[in-house]
Design a protein around this motif. Structure first.
Motif: not given
Length: 449
Positions: A87-96
């Motif tokens: 999936i494209a990175t603008p639509y996902a984020a790593p979870v802290q």
């Protein structure tokens, strides 16, 4: 002496190996998986790291998946057991970290400040993904939004158990939704006896994965654990499957104690049942329409928008007709004739704009007949104003053939400027296409309500 030297060398080698061993190395039994959380409404999971790769599935805001790799602006995830995609990175984020909300109706704000606009509320017990911290605020992702909450009202969540629970559907027809809410969009349906894996519980909802690999949220009342921990009896299950329309709480009389089944629903909400909507994907065939500097062609973009929008409107019960089903040239007269032939309750022509001024940007709604069309045009004002990706330029009179010659309520939508490099880069993304078609579907619902 020779043996003593060898022992000394061996002793030194052992110490060197111990010193070189990574300090953070973990045992095999510890969970070292990283997570990624989806930050947009609906995002394509693709076969490879790029738009040309085939879509495999859709994931939705607030869902978390194992993070496997990051490459050239794409994130590789495991979207279901042993199935991976990008999936494209603008639509996902790593979870802290995953955290639990400690306060009921905790305010979710647009910025990390008490002056930030309130964009939603969180319920006590909600499990949320933290993606960023700033002072006394944490940026979190839920099924409904991405925003900031006061850190003092969040606490570390217990890890989810690795062993998933298996449930059995007890209703004849059970809606699967993208979020744990009766107002959330329906993405599928399960039938009585179908087995599902329950991966998360939130209040009265289960997040499930079906044997087909599809997943979402279902009302917990209508799923029984294989160990028999859900509904109280077979009688309860039967009543749940045949619940009458309009009842929100009903008492069931029986030989045993008085029992209650709550949240009876109608099944899928058919807000547009009986309505016919004609979607006109602008241009096609030899008429390519506008084209951006990076090669985005209007006729292809309008077709993609029409197909996405058709799916959403049909989920609300509408009968949807496309004026073209592929890269075909369709005369303007034939497009208007389709509205007449199918007695359209609404005709929507989809376009992407172009102008000599490369700074021109945003979305415009055009109408022709003040009496027949303006009410339909007005219904778009709220949903388009709420879009954060492109500005809403407003409602305007438009002397276009498909409006002027149309006998049915009709509008023409210009959904961004391909002549503007920034607009062109935005409108071709999955995130924008999902957001704008959701806004259009919402506008159509408003019009008929």
């Amino acid at each position: 002496m020779r043996r003593g030297r060898w022992l000394a060398v061996l002793f030194c080698l052992c110490w060197l190996m111990i010193a070189a061993w990574p300090a953070g190395a973990k045992g095999e039994n510890e969970n070292t998986d990283e997570l990624a959380v989806v930050t947009a409404d609906r995002v394509n999971v693709r076969q490879g790291p790029g738009v040309p790769y085939r879509p495999l599935a859709n994931v939705h805001r607030g869902e978390t998946y194992r993070l496997l790799d990051v490459k050239d602006g794409w994130v590789k995830i495991e979207w279901k057991p042993n199935r991976t995609g990008w999936i494209a990175t603008p639509y996902a984020a790593p979870v802290q970290r995953m955290e639990i909300v400690q306060e009921d109706r905790l305010r979710l704000r647009q910025e990390p400040s008490l002056d930030g606009r309130i964009i939603g509320h969180l319920a006590q017990g909600d499990r949320v993904a933290v993606i960023q911290e700033e002072g006394e605020w944490k940026q979190i992702v839920t099924n409904e939004a991405v925003g900031w909450a006061a850190a003092s009202y969040l606490a570390a969540a217990e890890p989810l158990r690795n062993s998933q629970r298996t449930g059995v559907v007890t209703a004849d027809s059970l809606n699967v939704r993208i979020a744990p809410s009766l107002d959330a969009e329906r993405v599928g349906r399960l039938v009585r006896g179908e087995h599902v894996e329950i991966v998360e519980t939130k209040q009265d909802w289960y997040k499930i994965v079906a044997r087909s690999g599809s997943g979402g949220w279902v009302a917990a009342d209508y799923v029984e654990m294989k160990s028999g921990q859900a509904v109280e009896s077979e009688e309860d299950a039967v009543v749940a499957s045949v619940s009458p329309v309009g009842v929100s709480l009903a008492a069931i009389q029986g030989n045993g104690p008085r029992r209650y089944v709550s949240r009876w629903t109608r099944g899928p909400i058919q807000a547009l049942a009986g309505k016919t909507v004609v979607l006109d994907a602008g241009h096609g065939g030899k008429d390519g329409g506008a084209q951006s500097v990076n090669g985005v062609v209007e006729k292809a973009l309008t077709m993609e928008t029409a197909e996405r929008l058709k799916e959403k409107l049909e989920m609300y019960g509408a009968r949807v007709v496309l004026t073209r089903a592929g890269d075909d040239y369709v005369p303007l007269s034939a497009r208007v004739a389709a509205a007449r032939l199918y007695q359209a309750d609404a005709f929507i022509s989809l376009h992407y704009d172009s102008a000599a001024d490369r700074d021109a940007s945003g979305i415009t709604v055009y109408y022709y007949d003040r009496f027949a069309d303006y009410g339909l045009a007005q219904s778009f004002q709220g949903p388009f104003t709420q879009l954060s990706t492109l500005p809403f330029r407003g409602i305007a009179f438009g002397d276009y053939y498909v409006l002027r010659e149309n006998e049915r309520p009709s509008v023409l939508l210009e959904l961004g400027y391909l002549s503007n490099p920034s607009d062109a880069g935005t409108v071709a993304t999955d995130g924008y296409q999902e957001a704008v078609t959701t806004a259009i579907a919402s506008a159509v619902r408003r019009y008929f309500e």
